[in-house]
Design an enzyme around this catalytic site. Structure first.
Site, PDB file in Angstrom:
ATOM      1  N   LYS A 177       7.616  36.333  39.082  1.00 40.35           N
ATOM      2  CA  LYS A 177       7.398  36.574  37.653  1.00 40.35           C
ATOM      3  C   LYS A 177       8.521  37.372  36.999  1.00 40.35           C
ATOM      4  O   LYS A 177       8.442  37.708  35.826  1.00 40.35           O
ATOM      5  CB  LYS A 177       6.069  37.315  37.455  1.00 40.35           C
ATOM      6  CG  LYS A 177       4.854  36.570  37.974  1.00 40.35           C
ATOM      7  CD  LYS A 177       4.622  35.252  37.267  1.00 40.35           C
ATOM      8  CE  LYS A 177       3.380  34.550  37.783  1.00 40.35           C
ATOM      9  NZ  LYS A 177       3.133  33.270  37.091  1.00 40.35           N
ATOM     10  N   PRO A 224       3.244  40.786  31.811  1.00 40.15           N
ATOM     11  CA  PRO A 224       4.212  40.389  30.778  1.00 40.15           C
ATOM     12  C   PRO A 224       5.346  41.402  30.718  1.00 40.15           C
ATOM     13  O   PRO A 224       5.119  42.611  30.878  1.00 40.15           O
ATOM     14  CB  PRO A 224       3.371  40.404  29.493  1.00 40.15           C
ATOM     15  CG  PRO A 224       2.239  41.341  29.790  1.00 40.15           C
ATOM     16  CD  PRO A 224       1.932  41.144  31.238  1.00 40.15           C
ATOM     17  N   HIS A 225       6.573  40.920  30.533  1.00 43.74           N
ATOM     18  CA  HIS A 225       7.696  41.851  30.524  1.00 43.74           C
ATOM     19  C   HIS A 225       8.858  41.326  29.689  1.00 43.74           C
ATOM     20  O   HIS A 225       8.913  40.148  29.334  1.00 43.74           O
ATOM     21  CB  HIS A 225       8.170  42.157  31.947  1.00 43.74           C
ATOM     22  CG  HIS A 225       8.396  40.946  32.801  1.00 43.74           C
ATOM     23  ND1 HIS A 225       7.407  40.412  33.592  1.00 43.74           N
ATOM     24  CD2 HIS A 225       9.473  40.158  32.993  1.00 43.74           C
ATOM     25  CE1 HIS A 225       7.875  39.360  34.244  1.00 43.74           C
ATOM     26  NE2 HIS A 225       9.131  39.182  33.892  1.00 43.74           N
ATOM     27  N   ALA A 226       9.774  42.236  29.385  1.00 41.01           N
ATOM     28  CA  ALA A 226      10.958  41.890  28.585  1.00 41.01           C
ATOM     29  C   ALA A 226      12.049  42.906  28.858  1.00 41.01           C
ATOM     30  O   ALA A 226      11.787  44.032  29.304  1.00 41.01           O
ATOM     31  CB  ALA A 226      10.613  41.872  27.101  1.00 41.01           C
TER      32      ALA A 226
END
Length: 577
Positions: free
Chosen positions: A176, A485-487
């Site tokens: 992920k 979730p990541h950024a």
């Protein structure tokens, strides 16, 4: 008793032999495949070993009469067994096609194109050069198809095993991550290019298709079929799937529909003189690209085919070749060196051109070098077509397995070990949001982004946009009710993790179909990729414990949540799942 068969086609004795052969192949392949998994090795290693034991290498030497009884070289039983193997290969390519998500490829943009293009071009050039200059030494099955053989060698040394890569990345907790997303999307495009090229090779070998069609017409019709399936066919399947899911039984109805389309497409390409596997692969790409085909449905189809068709196909390879008599050490070394150097060099160069760090670029190269089952399938189909001899096939099997075994350790080595922290070191009371008022993924990410903005003094709208853009490339739902979730945020100076808990759960498209109840928004600076990887690993290891998950999900306050994390270090092994 068997009205569908012509009288005398299969005698009772032949049916008995066929069933015994299938039982021996499937049973031993599953046992050794599971043993390989328990040793953290690819299952295909055990499945091929089963064929080696049952084939001429072992059983054929120790008990030749038993080998010939179980696997007759001619007759109706031999033909029927060959048919089962062909269907198994066709279904395997359906699974490979289902893994190709064109939307993911397009969204990754230039990075995917650069890594895939150079990762194919360099090993392809090296392979074609040696294929043209020394075809007989390398193992050409015939001198009549020099160009087709050279193209095949280029493809065989540049193909990538998407299922193997995905498993390696999951084992390393990288699936992920941004690095994992790039490797997976590049492997998808790589496979698409490779199998299209192999379809052309098959057309060149036959020279003529069904009905005496010239080779140029076979290639033209194959291209038309491909474009039609990936445009009109893809759209029609996307519109049809909701009806199938709504009115047919699940998962049986959806599986039947997918198999039906795959068989039709396989028959279409086989009728052109191109192997049925290409039709099944294209069908998988067209169906798998639909957002209506959930991760849970994909996994069900994958499990069914991978645990039935895969063992039969890979065991059949060992049954058809004597691995001792056909082991050519110089050839094995040359094939392995070209595959490793060409693939790694091309992918590292492509990754560097997109601005990735040196360590990440090497990790991409090592990941993309894994060939695994896909390379073996490619080699076996070429051997059956008479394009390569048994010695080259053995070299390809050794090369594919070796690259798969090396990929994981090499990725770990190049990324290096960083100072191990605890997940708690990144968290505090302000970083935990208990039961945010959000019913959808987008709303939840927006609320977590707002909390992150308050802590980091950054723009919440920008954080939400970047996170959702990344989420659309590759959903970050994990099994057991987790999502990550990541950024990467340019103005961020150090990593920031915001945790949200949801009693009823929010859909993040996890493979097990469960909604996420523990959601971790991970923000990292672009120049600190190792921090993102470490955080993903910490979350995976911390919440591997069922006790920790349950206590964290039940937490009413941030203090109770942090207390649940501290339970992890004292959780006994039998609480892990």
């Amino acid at each position: 008793m068997y009205p569908i068969l012509a009288a005398g086609t299969l005698e009772v004795q032949e049916i008995t032999v066929l069933l015994l052969a299938l039982a021996a192949m499937l049973g031993l392949a599953r046992i050794l495949g599971e043993l390989a998994r328990s040793l953290r090795q690819p299952a295909v290693l055990g499945e091929i070993l089963a064929g080696v034991i049952l084939g001429p290498t072992v059983l054929g030497n120790l008990a030749p009469d038993a080998f010939l009884y179980l696997f007759p070289q001619e007759g109706a039983a031999a033909i029927a067994l060959e048919g089962v193997v062909v269907i198994s290969a066709t279904m395997l390519l359906l699974v490979v096609g289902l893994e190709v998500d064109l939307e993911t490829v397009w969204r990754q943009g230039k990075s995917t194109v650069a890594v895939s293009a150079l990762g194919v071009a360099i090993p392809m050039a090296m392979g074609m050069t040696i294929g043209l200059s020394a075809p007989q030494w390398l193992g050409a099955g015939s001198s009549e198809h020099g160009v087709a053989f050279a193209i095949f060698i280029g493809i065989a040394l540049s193909i990538t095993a998407l299922p193997v890569i995905a498993k390696i990345l999951m084992d390393l907790n990288l699936a992920k991550s941004d690095l994992g997303a790039l490797i997976i999307s590049s492997a998808m495009l790589n496979d698409l290019i490779g199998w299209i090229g192999f379809a052309v090779v098959l057309a060149l070998i036959t020279g003529e298709g069904t009905g005496g069609m010239p080779v140029w017409l076979v290639i033209l019709l194959t291209i038309i079929f491909l474009l039609s399936m990936l445009t009109l066919g893809r759209s029609l399947l996307h519109r049809t799937l909701p009806y199938v899911q709504a009115h047919w039984s699940w998962p049986g109805g959806v599986m039947s529909f997918v198999m039906f389309i795959a068989m039709l497409c396989a028959a279409a390409t086989e009728s052109l003189g191109v192997h049925s596997i290409f039709g099944a692969f294209v069908a998988g790409v067209a169906i798998g690209d639909s957002t209506h085909l959930t991760e849970r449905t994909r996994d069900t189809i994958n499990q069914f085919i991978s645990n039935i068709a895969a063992p039969l196909f890979f065991a059949s390879i060992g049954i058809g070749i004597n691995f001792v008599d056909n082991f050519n050490l110089p050839l094995v070394i040359v094939v392995l060196l070209i595959a490793l150097t060409g693939k790694i060099a091309g992918c590292v160069l492509g990754a560097k051109l997109t601005g990735m760090s040196t360590r990440e670029s090497w990790a991409v190269g090592f990941g993309m070098a894994a060939q695994g089952a896909v390379g073996i399938i490619l080699g076996e189909l070429a051997r059956e077509a008479g394009l390569i001899n048994d010695e080259l096939m053995v070299a390809i099997v050794v090369m594919a397995l070796t690259t798969s075994l090396l990929a994981g350790p090499l990725i770990q080595k190049v990324l290096g070990s960083t100072t191990q922290k605890r997940l708690q070191d990144y968290l505090g009371d302000k970083y935990i949001v208990i039961e945010p008022e959000a019913a959808t993924r987008d709303d939840l990410i927006g609320l977590l982004a707002q909390r992150a903005a308050e802590i980091t003094d950054l723009d919440a709208t920008n954080i939400k946009r970047l996170t959702l853009d990344r989420e659309r490339v590759l959903p970050t739902g994990l099994p057991n009710g987790l999502a990550v979730p990541h950024a990467r945020i340019d103005a961020l100076k150090k990593p920031c993790v915001i945790v949200g808990t949801s009693r009823w759960g929010i859909d993040f498209n996890a493979a097990d179909g469960r909604p996420a109840q523990l959601i971790f928004l991970i923000l990292t600076p672009p120049d600190q990729p190792e921090e993102q990887i470490q955080l993903l690993g910490l979350i995976a290891s911390t919440f591997n414990s069922a006790v920790v998950r349950q206590r964290a999900m039940a937490a009413k306050t941030s203090t109770e949540f942090l207390a649940a994390l501290n339970v992890g270090s004292a959780t006994p092994a039998d609480d892990k799942e």
